[in-house]
Design a protein around this motif. Structure first.
Motif, mmCIF file in Angstrom:
data_model
loop_
_atom_site.group_PDB
_atom_site.id
_atom_site.type_symbol
_atom_site.label_atom_id
_atom_site.label_comp_id
_atom_site.label_asym_id
_atom_site.label_seq_id
_atom_site.Cartn_x
_atom_site.Cartn_y
_atom_site.Cartn_z
ATOM 1 N N LEU A 40 66.558 -66.466 15.691
ATOM 2 C CA LEU A 40 67.659 -65.514 15.743
ATOM 3 C C LEU A 40 67.236 -64.117 15.310
ATOM 4 O O LEU A 40 67.830 -63.130 15.723
ATOM 5 C CB LEU A 40 68.833 -66.000 14.888
ATOM 6 C CG LEU A 40 69.634 -67.149 15.490
ATOM 7 C CD1 LEU A 40 70.639 -67.676 14.496
ATOM 8 C CD2 LEU A 40 70.313 -66.709 16.776
ATOM 9 N N LYS A 41 66.212 -64.020 14.466
ATOM 10 C CA LYS A 41 65.721 -62.698 14.079
ATOM 11 C C LYS A 41 65.038 -62.010 15.252
ATOM 12 O O LYS A 41 65.107 -60.797 15.403
ATOM 13 C CB LYS A 41 64.749 -62.799 12.907
ATOM 14 C CG LYS A 41 65.436 -62.996 11.580
ATOM 15 C CD LYS A 41 64.432 -63.022 10.462
ATOM 16 C CE LYS A 41 65.116 -63.228 9.129
ATOM 17 N NZ LYS A 41 64.143 -63.299 8.027
ATOM 18 N N ASP A 44 68.747 -62.445 20.436
ATOM 19 C CA ASP A 44 70.186 -62.594 20.224
ATOM 20 C C ASP A 44 70.662 -64.033 20.408
ATOM 21 O O ASP A 44 71.757 -64.383 19.991
ATOM 22 C CB ASP A 44 70.968 -61.694 21.197
ATOM 23 C CG ASP A 44 70.863 -60.239 20.833
ATOM 24 O OD1 ASP A 44 70.473 -59.951 19.686
ATOM 25 O OD2 ASP A 44 71.176 -59.393 21.685
ATOM 26 N N LYS A 55 74.222 -68.075 18.885
ATOM 27 C CA LYS A 55 74.349 -66.746 19.470
ATOM 28 C C LYS A 55 74.667 -65.750 18.365
ATOM 29 O O LYS A 55 75.548 -65.970 17.548
ATOM 30 C CB LYS A 55 75.464 -66.746 20.517
ATOM 31 C CG LYS A 55 75.627 -65.457 21.249
ATOM 32 C CD LYS A 55 76.755 -65.580 22.270
ATOM 33 C CE LYS A 55 76.989 -64.257 22.949
ATOM 34 N NZ LYS A 55 78.113 -64.326 23.874
ATOM 35 N N LYS A 56 73.935 -64.646 18.362
ATOM 36 C CA LYS A 56 74.106 -63.607 17.354
ATOM 37 C C LYS A 56 74.884 -62.450 17.970
ATOM 38 O O LYS A 56 74.497 -61.919 19.003
ATOM 39 C CB LYS A 56 72.714 -63.155 16.886
ATOM 40 C CG LYS A 56 72.707 -62.124 15.807
ATOM 41 C CD LYS A 56 71.298 -61.886 15.264
ATOM 42 C CE LYS A 56 70.395 -61.215 16.229
ATOM 43 N NZ LYS A 56 69.124 -60.743 15.646
ATOM 44 N N THR A 57 76.018 -62.054 17.337
ATOM 45 C CA THR A 57 76.805 -60.931 17.820
ATOM 46 C C THR A 57 76.999 -59.923 16.688
ATOM 47 O O THR A 57 77.109 -60.297 15.521
ATOM 48 C CB THR A 57 78.187 -61.372 18.337
ATOM 49 O OG1 THR A 57 78.885 -62.067 17.298
ATOM 50 C CG2 THR A 57 78.064 -62.278 19.542
ATOM 51 N N TRP A 58 77.047 -58.642 17.046
ATOM 52 C CA TRP A 58 77.194 -57.564 16.078
ATOM 53 C C TRP A 58 78.677 -57.276 15.873
ATOM 54 O O TRP A 58 79.419 -57.063 16.825
ATOM 55 C CB TRP A 58 76.480 -56.319 16.573
ATOM 56 C CG TRP A 58 76.562 -55.166 15.637
ATOM 57 C CD1 TRP A 58 77.264 -54.017 15.807
ATOM 58 C CD2 TRP A 58 75.922 -55.053 14.372
ATOM 59 N NE1 TRP A 58 77.092 -53.192 14.733
ATOM 60 C CE2 TRP A 58 76.277 -53.810 13.825
ATOM 61 C CE3 TRP A 58 75.091 -55.880 13.635
ATOM 62 C CZ2 TRP A 58 75.838 -53.374 12.594
ATOM 63 C CZ3 TRP A 58 74.640 -55.450 12.408
ATOM 64 C CH2 TRP A 58 74.998 -54.211 11.899
ATOM 65 N N GLU A 60 81.321 -54.675 14.224
ATOM 66 C CA GLU A 60 81.404 -53.295 13.741
ATOM 67 C C GLU A 60 82.139 -53.222 12.404
ATOM 68 O O GLU A 60 82.831 -54.156 12.007
ATOM 69 C CB GLU A 60 82.135 -52.417 14.763
ATOM 70 C CG GLU A 60 81.400 -52.246 16.064
ATOM 71 C CD GLU A 60 80.112 -51.451 15.927
ATOM 72 O OE1 GLU A 60 80.003 -50.596 15.028
ATOM 73 O OE2 GLU A 60 79.202 -51.688 16.736
ATOM 74 N N HIS A 78 78.075 -56.116 10.362
ATOM 75 C CA HIS A 78 77.194 -57.252 10.078
ATOM 76 C C HIS A 78 76.999 -58.093 11.342
ATOM 77 O O HIS A 78 77.688 -57.913 12.340
ATOM 78 C CB HIS A 78 77.799 -58.122 8.967
ATOM 79 C CG HIS A 78 79.166 -58.665 9.300
ATOM 80 N ND1 HIS A 78 80.302 -57.914 9.157
ATOM 81 C CD2 HIS A 78 79.558 -59.867 9.777
ATOM 82 C CE1 HIS A 78 81.349 -58.637 9.530
ATOM 83 N NE2 HIS A 78 80.924 -59.818 9.924
ATOM 84 N N TRP A 79 76.043 -58.995 11.264
ATOM 85 C CA TRP A 79 75.791 -59.948 12.345
ATOM 86 C C TRP A 79 76.618 -61.201 12.092
ATOM 87 O O TRP A 79 76.757 -61.652 10.960
ATOM 88 C CB TRP A 79 74.318 -60.345 12.413
ATOM 89 C CG TRP A 79 73.422 -59.272 12.915
ATOM 90 C CD1 TRP A 79 72.588 -58.493 12.173
ATOM 91 C CD2 TRP A 79 73.254 -58.855 14.265
ATOM 92 N NE1 TRP A 79 71.921 -57.609 12.981
ATOM 93 C CE2 TRP A 79 72.313 -57.820 14.277
ATOM 94 C CE3 TRP A 79 73.817 -59.247 15.468
ATOM 95 C CZ2 TRP A 79 71.921 -57.174 15.440
ATOM 96 C CZ3 TRP A 79 73.430 -58.605 16.632
ATOM 97 C CH2 TRP A 79 72.486 -57.587 16.609
ATOM 98 N N ARG A 80 77.154 -61.799 13.161
ATOM 99 C CA ARG A 80 77.871 -63.069 13.067
ATOM 100 C C ARG A 80 77.146 -64.066 13.963
ATOM 101 O O ARG A 80 76.772 -63.751 15.086
ATOM 102 C CB ARG A 80 79.318 -62.911 13.525
ATOM 103 C CG ARG A 80 80.070 -64.242 13.521
ATOM 104 C CD ARG A 80 81.526 -64.075 13.762
ATOM 105 N NE ARG A 80 82.098 -63.468 12.567
ATOM 106 C CZ ARG A 80 83.212 -62.769 12.566
ATOM 107 N NH1 ARG A 80 83.871 -62.564 13.672
ATOM 108 N NH2 ARG A 80 83.682 -62.255 11.444
ATOM 109 N N ILE A 81 76.951 -65.265 13.450
ATOM 110 C CA ILE A 81 76.277 -66.322 14.202
ATOM 111 C C ILE A 81 77.340 -67.284 14.725
ATOM 112 O O ILE A 81 78.177 -67.768 13.974
ATOM 113 C CB ILE A 81 75.274 -67.093 13.327
ATOM 114 C CG1 ILE A 81 74.318 -66.145 12.600
ATOM 115 C CG2 ILE A 81 74.521 -68.125 14.152
ATOM 116 C CD1 ILE A 81 73.449 -65.325 13.499
#
Length: 179
Positions: A40-41, A44, A55-58, A60, A78-81
């Protein structure tokens, strides 16, 4: 009920289900989470065949409320998984509910407070604009006409006239005379 699966809890389950040694199970759990984390690093999405996709989503920056004090606070970006199971895993999870089928519910009576009834009242109150003046623009070749609401669409909806406050007060005055 929600359950938190830690690395040690996963290792214990591996020992119970497969009979491997606790050291091997702990090592596997540690390596598994490390692989997902590094995947994930670098990207995405991280997919595990026949299991699912992480799945990694940004997200705001947002404004929220502190639940303890009620004061407004800023939630930092932050990022949400998110985990999306593969179709075979989703079918396995939903198997107890597979006999359930969706049913369309039709309303017998349309209330005068419903969305369509309110839209009908608004459409009847609005008068179509016949004379439009356009402001001069550089490119007027693609001028769009204002949308006109068709009365046929709303004509099948029964709408009762709204009761005015004065009528309610007049009815209340007449009721007092009966005593």
């Amino acid at each position: 009920m929600s359950e938190i699966l830690t690395q040690s809890a996963l290792a214990e389950r591996l020992v119970q289900k497969t009979g491997v040694s606790p050291e091997v199970a702990k090592r596997f759990a540690s390596v598994f989470f490390t692989i997902v984390r590094t995947g994930l690093k670098s990207s995405d999405r991280f997919s595990i065949y026949n299991f699912g996709t992480f799945k990694k989503t940004w997200i705001e920056t947002a404004e929220g409320l502190n639940p303890f004090t009620g004061e407004k606070m800023e939630i930092p970006a932050h990022w949400r998984i998110k985990f999306i199971p593969c179709p075979s895993v989703a079918r396995r999870i939903n198997r107890p509910y597979s006999h359930l089928k969706p049913k369309v519910i039709k309303e017998q009576k349309i209330s005068d407070k419903g969305l369509l009834a309110r839209a009908s009242v608004i459409a009847q109150e609005e008068k179509p604009v016949s004379d439009c003046t356009l402001l001069p623009e550089e490119n007027t070749s693609s001028v769009q006409e204002p949308a006109v609401i068709e009365d046929d669409f709303y004509s099948s909806i029964p709408v009762s006239e709204p009761v005015r406050q004065e009528e309610i007060e007049d009815n209340n005055d007449n009721d007092d005379d009966d005593f």
